[in-house]
Design a protein around this motif. Structure first.
Motif, PDB file in Angstrom:
ATOM      1  N   PRO A  82       0.850  -1.201   0.000  1.00  0.00           N
ATOM      2  CA  PRO A  82       0.000   0.000   0.000  1.00  0.00           C
ATOM      3  C   PRO A  82       0.882   1.246   0.000  1.00  0.00           C
ATOM      4  CG  PRO A  82      -0.638  -1.552   1.730  1.00  0.00           C
ATOM      5  CD  PRO A  82       0.649  -2.041   1.177  1.00  0.00           C
ATOM      6  N   CYS A  83       0.522   2.237  -0.788  1.00  0.00           N
ATOM      7  CA  CYS A  83       1.347   3.446  -0.910  1.00  0.00           C
ATOM      8  C   CYS A  83       1.127   4.335   0.320  1.00  0.00           C
ATOM      9  CB  CYS A  83       0.957   4.198  -2.177  1.00  0.00           C
ATOM     10  SG  CYS A  83       1.907   5.697  -2.430  1.00  0.00           S
ATOM     11  N   PRO A  84       2.209   4.652   1.103  1.00  0.00           N
ATOM     12  CA  PRO A  84       2.019   5.524   2.273  1.00  0.00           C
ATOM     13  C   PRO A  84       1.609   6.934   1.834  1.00  0.00           C
ATOM     14  CG  PRO A  84       4.346   4.909   1.970  1.00  0.00           C
ATOM     15  CD  PRO A  84       3.570   4.203   0.917  1.00  0.00           C
ATOM     16  N   PRO A  85       1.038   7.725   2.758  1.00  0.00           N
ATOM     17  CA  PRO A  85       0.506   9.052   2.388  1.00  0.00           C
ATOM     18  C   PRO A  85       1.507   9.910   1.611  1.00  0.00           C
ATOM     19  CG  PRO A  85      -0.035   8.524   4.658  1.00  0.00           C
ATOM     20  CD  PRO A  85       0.837   7.421   4.169  1.00  0.00           C
ATOM     21  N   ASP A  86       2.778   9.878   1.994  1.00  0.00           N
ATOM     22  CA  ASP A  86       3.754  10.711   1.281  1.00  0.00           C
ATOM     23  C   ASP A  86       4.694   9.847   0.436  1.00  0.00           C
ATOM     24  OD1 ASP A  86       4.875   9.446   3.380  1.00  0.00           O
ATOM     25  OD2 ASP A  86       6.120  11.137   4.062  1.00  0.00           O
ATOM     26  N   GLY A  87       4.172   8.697  -0.018  1.00  0.00           N
ATOM     27  CA  GLY A  87       5.047   7.749  -0.732  1.00  0.00           C
ATOM     28  C   GLY A  87       4.949   7.812  -2.246  1.00  0.00           C
ATOM     29  N   ALA A  88       4.242   8.809  -2.790  1.00  0.00           N
ATOM     30  CA  ALA A  88       4.052   8.864  -4.247  1.00  0.00           C
ATOM     31  C   ALA A  88       5.389   8.974  -4.979  1.00  0.00           C
ATOM     32  CB  ALA A  88       3.157  10.043  -4.608  1.00  0.00           C
ATOM     33  N   ALA A  89       6.309   9.774  -4.412  1.00  0.00           N
ATOM     34  CA  ALA A  89       7.607   9.963  -5.081  1.00  0.00           C
ATOM     35  C   ALA A  89       8.359   8.640  -5.169  1.00  0.00           C
ATOM     36  CB  ALA A  89       8.436  10.995  -4.315  1.00  0.00           C
ATOM     37  N   MET A  90       8.213   7.835  -4.118  1.00  0.00           N
ATOM     38  CA  MET A  90       8.892   6.535  -4.085  1.00  0.00           C
ATOM     39  C   MET A  90       8.366   5.634  -5.224  1.00  0.00           C
ATOM     40  SD  MET A  90       9.357   4.224  -0.692  1.00  0.00           S
ATOM     41  CE  MET A  90       7.678   3.678  -0.467  1.00  0.00           C
ATOM     42  N   VAL A  91       7.042   5.625  -5.414  1.00  0.00           N
ATOM     43  CA  VAL A  91       6.439   4.829  -6.493  1.00  0.00           C
ATOM     44  C   VAL A  91       6.899   5.357  -7.852  1.00  0.00           C
ATOM     45  CG1 VAL A  91       4.259   4.095  -7.550  1.00  0.00           C
ATOM     46  CG2 VAL A  91       4.463   4.208  -5.059  1.00  0.00           C
ATOM     47  N   ASP A  92       6.956   6.710  -7.980  1.00  0.00           N
ATOM     48  CA  ASP A  92       7.445   7.309  -9.235  1.00  0.00           C
ATOM     49  C   ASP A  92       8.859   6.832  -9.549  1.00  0.00           C
ATOM     50  OD1 ASP A  92       5.146   8.731  -9.746  1.00  0.00           O
ATOM     51  OD2 ASP A  92       5.817  10.530  -8.668  1.00  0.00           O
ATOM     52  N   ASP A  93       9.705   6.793  -8.499  1.00  0.00           N
ATOM     53  CA  ASP A  93      11.092   6.357  -8.702  1.00  0.00           C
ATOM     54  C   ASP A  93      11.153   4.905  -9.176  1.00  0.00           C
ATOM     55  OD1 ASP A  93      12.218   8.785  -8.008  1.00  0.00           O
ATOM     56  OD2 ASP A  93      12.372   8.295  -5.868  1.00  0.00           O
ATOM     57  N   VAL A  94      10.297   4.052  -8.584  1.00  0.00           N
ATOM     58  CA  VAL A  94      10.278   2.638  -8.993  1.00  0.00           C
ATOM     59  C   VAL A  94       9.880   2.521 -10.466  1.00  0.00           C
ATOM     60  CG1 VAL A  94       8.991   0.469  -8.731  1.00  0.00           C
ATOM     61  CG2 VAL A  94       9.928   1.619  -6.724  1.00  0.00           C
ATOM     62  N   TYR A  95       8.850   3.251 -10.868  1.00  0.00           N
ATOM     63  CA  TYR A  95       8.440   3.196 -12.278  1.00  0.00           C
ATOM     64  C   TYR A  95       9.554   3.704 -13.191  1.00  0.00           C
ATOM     65  CZ  TYR A  95       3.638   1.712 -11.415  1.00  0.00           C
ATOM     66  OH  TYR A  95       2.524   0.985 -11.074  1.00  0.00           O
ATOM     67  N   GLN A  96      10.279   4.713 -12.723  1.00  0.00           N
ATOM     68  CA  GLN A  96      11.387   5.229 -13.536  1.00  0.00           C
ATOM     69  C   GLN A  96      12.471   4.155 -13.701  1.00  0.00           C
ATOM     70  OE1 GLN A  96      12.698   9.190 -12.597  1.00  0.00           O
ATOM     71  NE2 GLN A  96      14.658   8.911 -13.625  1.00  0.00           N
ATOM     72  N   CYS A  97      12.789   3.473 -12.596  1.00  0.00           N
ATOM     73  CA  CYS A  97      13.795   2.399 -12.666  1.00  0.00           C
ATOM     74  C   CYS A  97      13.333   1.285 -13.608  1.00  0.00           C
ATOM     75  CB  CYS A  97      14.043   1.801 -11.278  1.00  0.00           C
ATOM     76  SG  CYS A  97      14.859   2.930 -10.142  1.00  0.00           S
ATOM     77  N   LEU A  98      12.075   0.844 -13.436  1.00  0.00           N
ATOM     78  CA  LEU A  98      11.567  -0.260 -14.262  1.00  0.00           C
ATOM     79  C   LEU A  98      11.537   0.128 -15.734  1.00  0.00           C
ATOM     80  CD1 LEU A  98       8.655  -1.541 -11.971  1.00  0.00           C
ATOM     81  CD2 LEU A  98      10.834  -2.688 -12.382  1.00  0.00           C
ATOM     82  N   GLY A  99      11.126   1.368 -16.008  1.00  0.00           N
ATOM     83  CA  GLY A  99      11.093   1.846 -17.404  1.00  0.00           C
ATOM     84  C   GLY A  99      12.474   1.813 -18.029  1.00  0.00           C
ATOM     85  N   ALA A 100      13.499   2.173 -17.237  1.00  0.00           N
ATOM     86  CA  ALA A 100      14.877   2.165 -17.745  1.00  0.00           C
ATOM     87  C   ALA A 100      15.359   0.731 -17.974  1.00  0.00           C
ATOM     88  CB  ALA A 100      15.796   2.874 -16.752  1.00  0.00           C
ATOM     89  N   ILE A 101      14.958  -0.185 -17.087  1.00  0.00           N
ATOM     90  CA  ILE A 101      15.399  -1.589 -17.215  1.00  0.00           C
ATOM     91  C   ILE A 101      14.788  -2.228 -18.462  1.00  0.00           C
ATOM     92  CG2 ILE A 101      15.278  -3.886 -16.135  1.00  0.00           C
ATOM     93  CD1 ILE A 101      15.346  -2.422 -13.387  1.00  0.00           C
ATOM     94  N   VAL A 102      13.513  -1.934 -18.734  1.00  0.00           N
ATOM     95  CA  VAL A 102      12.843  -2.495 -19.921  1.00  0.00           C
ATOM     96  C   VAL A 102      13.623  -2.143 -21.183  1.00  0.00           C
ATOM     97  CG1 VAL A 102      10.787  -2.319 -21.402  1.00  0.00           C
ATOM     98  CG2 VAL A 102      10.522  -2.576 -18.955  1.00  0.00           C
TER      99      VAL A 102
END
Length: 672
Positions: A82-102
């Motif tokens: 579950p995304c914590p209240p101020d965790g949006a940036a963390m999720v953004d970073d994960v998507y950025q990493c995954l996008g780069a790996i693809v």
């Protein structure tokens, strides 16, 4: 550092300096640390570590580093938590990493094996923060590793398709058209969606959604994605996704109609297809038209009524007029365009089935079609002799494709007619077909040990035999004069003895045996047929093929007598073999007086003794006239050409059964 990174103030050089200073050890420790600083949220260190990794991942070299790839389980974990209240940036970073790996060479494989597909599917289905980016990443993964994704994560991907298809059916705004673009990526070629109840429900929703769209007044930009989605469904499931009944029939007719209109609009222009992306749409229309051809020919449980079939054939004929018009303008430098290949392929599908329409236009195009097929075949042969790039490398655009395979059925029809046959001969088709046949014989011989499925190689060989049979019957002088046919004869002599023992290739063996006998009759004086070892082996195999087709068996219905019947090994394919067998018997009879080695081959195979045993044991009424004529034709020629054969026939009561079966010509011959 993380603030500077966030603000986007870091250029590539600075980013590299940060990495050189920090390395992977520090972010790794941040990710694994469970104790946040006093008064800070639980995920503080993890968030900082992810920001640094996201920064490093903007460097393509680092994105594929094993220290990034081994963090994939952590990235998955963030998506599934579950995304914590101020965790949006963390999720953004994960998507950025995954996008780069693809985007890296090793990345997609690592993501699939480490479970990212199911994590992305669940993130999308949960509707958690950033779930639209989950779909974008899934699209990227499916584009490069579709088969692997479906093998490992079919249930999760099916759940995503299910949700997308629900949204597609329900939405009444621009989303519907956006989903037309997304959905094709989630429709697998295997496992077939029709085998699964959830898959079948998805297909029904897609059908209803498409029926809504295509039944409305649409702009070009709305219609194109819908046609592409429909074509994608056809490639995956044929017409099975369209329900039976009048609504399904109307929808199918509408679909093919729209595709034909689109093809004409695009290809009849003076500068066709200049607009970007138009070739994709027309290629999708070709898929729909090919389904239209098949449905118009379908007799069992047809989706279309007779009236609809007649209308569609007329509309499709107009579309093929446009395809021919387009192909006549193709320039030499455009020949490698995949769209030309798609256009030739669909024209081949039309020529295979509809032989009477557009005859004049097709005849005029034949020299181009032969040249195009020849060019691709030559390039394909060269490509096979070069070292192949490693699997997974994207160098080059794959081997040139086999255009001739799609033109063979049409050529088979056309070689039965005088004018198209003359055009094909003068365009050099026989030499090309000869080379093509030799090439595919080698391919099939190398495949003989593998479990037998009817491969496209085998189908191509059968159809090529059909073309050669037409040429032997209608242009025997060509067979005598063209060197391509003496090479072909040599190949047939070697090929049949290898092929015949494999009962799973019986239809092809029938084609090869019959073609070989027909050609031997024309080329009887050639050195290759004068008692050489290959000739002896070929004729032995041909006689065996012809002799093993019929057996004596108990009368059906429990009678006490015996009747003649097709042998069990031939029964399944007899419908495909029967005509070839009769033609082969005629050709064998024609060869006997011309080839002294043939009676010996018949004696070695004990064919005369077997025929005699068969004819004396069975009820005469069980042999139809066609079979009696076929047997008599060969027996008469053998009795005339060879004293030993005549002696065997007489010793086995030949005169009696010749009389019994009304074989007057044989009776007379034996009495002389």
């Amino acid at each position: 550092v993380t603030k500077a990174v966030r603000a986007g103030e870091v250029d590539a050089r600075t980013r590299r300096q940060i990495f050189d200073a920090i390395g992977f050890t520090f972010p790794t420790r941040l990710l694994s640390s469970r104790q946040p600083p006093a008064g800070c949220p639980q995920h503080t260190f993890r968030a900082l570590g992810l920001t640094l990794l996201a920064c490093f991942c903007t460097d393509p070299e680092l994105a594929g580093h094993s220290q990034i790839l081994n963090k994939i389980p952590t990235f998955n974990d963030v998506l599934l938590s579950p995304c914590p209240p101020d965790g949006a940036a963390m999720v953004d970073d994960v998507y950025q990493c995954l996008g780069a790996i693809v985007a890296t060479a090793r990345g997609p494989r690592e993501l699939v094996t480490k479970g990212t597909v199911s994590a992305l599917c669940q993130a999308y289905l949960n509707g958690s923060y950033g779930s639209d980016r989950a779909v974008a990443l899934l699209l990227g993964l499916l584009a490069v590793a579709e088969a692997k994704c479906w093998q490992r994560d079919a249930p999760h991907l099916l759940a995503v398709l299910s949700k997308l298809s629900e949204d597609f059916l329900k939405s009444e705004d621009v989303t519907k058209f956006e989903l037309c673009e997304v959905l094709p990526h989630f429709i697998p070629l295997s496992p077939p969606l029709t085998q699964d109840s959830q898959g079948s429900e998805c297909l029904h929703r897609l059908y209803k959604g498409l029926a809504n769209i295509l039944g409305s007044k649409l702009s070009q930009s709305q219609r194109d994605p819908a046609l592409k989605l429909a074509a994608c469904l056809v490639q995956a499931c044929g017409s099975e996704w369209i329900p039976a009944g009048s609504a399904g029939g109307k929808f199918l007719a509408l679909l093919v109609n729209l595709a034909c209109v689109e093809v004409r609009l695009m290809l009849e222009e003076p500068d066709p297809l200049e607009t970007e992306g138009k070739k994709e749409v027309v290629t999708a229309c070709y898929v729909l038209i090919e389904m239209g051809i098949q449905e118009c020919l379908r007799e069992e449980k047809p989706l279309l009524e007779e009236v609809q079939k007649v209308q569609l054939m007329r509309i499709m004929e107009e579309a093929f007029g446009a395809v021919i018009f387009y192909l006549r303008q193709v320039k030499q430098e455009e020949l490698h365009d995949p769209f030309i290949f798609a256009s030739v392929r669909i024209l081949g599908a039309w020529m295979a089935e509809e032989t009477s329409s557009l005859k004049q236009e097709i005849c005029e195009l034949l020299p181009f079609l032969v040249d195009y097929a020849k060019k691709l075949f030559k390039e394909g042969s060269q490509a096979e002799s070069l070292p192949q790039p490693e699997l997974g490398s994207t160098e080059g655009s794959g081997p040139p494709q086999d255009a001739l395979r799609f033109l063979l059925p049409g050529f088979c029809h056309l070689t039965a007619e005088d004018r198209p046959r003359d055009i094909l001969i003068s365009a050099g088709a026989p030499a090309l077909l000869g080379e093509y046949f030799l090439h595919h014989c080698k391919v099939l011989i190398s495949e003989l040990e593998s479990p037998a499925l009817l491969t496209s190689t085998e189908m191509s060989l059968q159809t090529t035999c059909g073309i050669f049979l037409n040429l032997v019957v209608t242009a025997p002088d060509l067979i005598r004069q063209d060197k391509a046919f003496s090479s072909l004869m040599d190949e047939l002599l070697k090929f049949l003895p290898l092929l015949l023992p494999r009962k799973d290739h019986l239809v092809l063996a029938a084609n090869v045996a019959t073609l070989g006998l027909m050609m031997a009759r024309v080329l009887a004086s050639s050195a290759a047929l004068q008692g050489t070892q290959p000739a002896k082996e070929f004729f032995g195999a041909a006689v065996r093929f012809l002799s093993e087709a019929h057996v004596a068996q108990a009368e059906p219905g429990g009678g006490s007598g015996l009747v003649v019947a097709v042998s069990p090994t031939y029964l399944d394919t007899w419908a495909d073999i029967r005509e070839l067998w009769l033609l082969g018997m005629q050709a064998l009879a024609g060869c006997v007086p011309l080839l002294p080695c043939l009676p010996q081959a018949v004696l070695r195979a004990r064919w005369l003794e077997q025929r005699s045993a068969l004819l004396t044991r069975v009820a005469p009424a069980s042999l139809d006239l066609e079979l009696v004529t076929a047997f008599q034709g060969v027996l008469v020629e053998l009795a005339r050409a060879s004293e030993p054969c005549r002696a065997v026939i007489l010793a086995h009561h030949g005169e009696e059964w010749a009389n019994l079966y009304g074989m007057a010509a044989l009776e007379q011959c034996l009495a002389e």
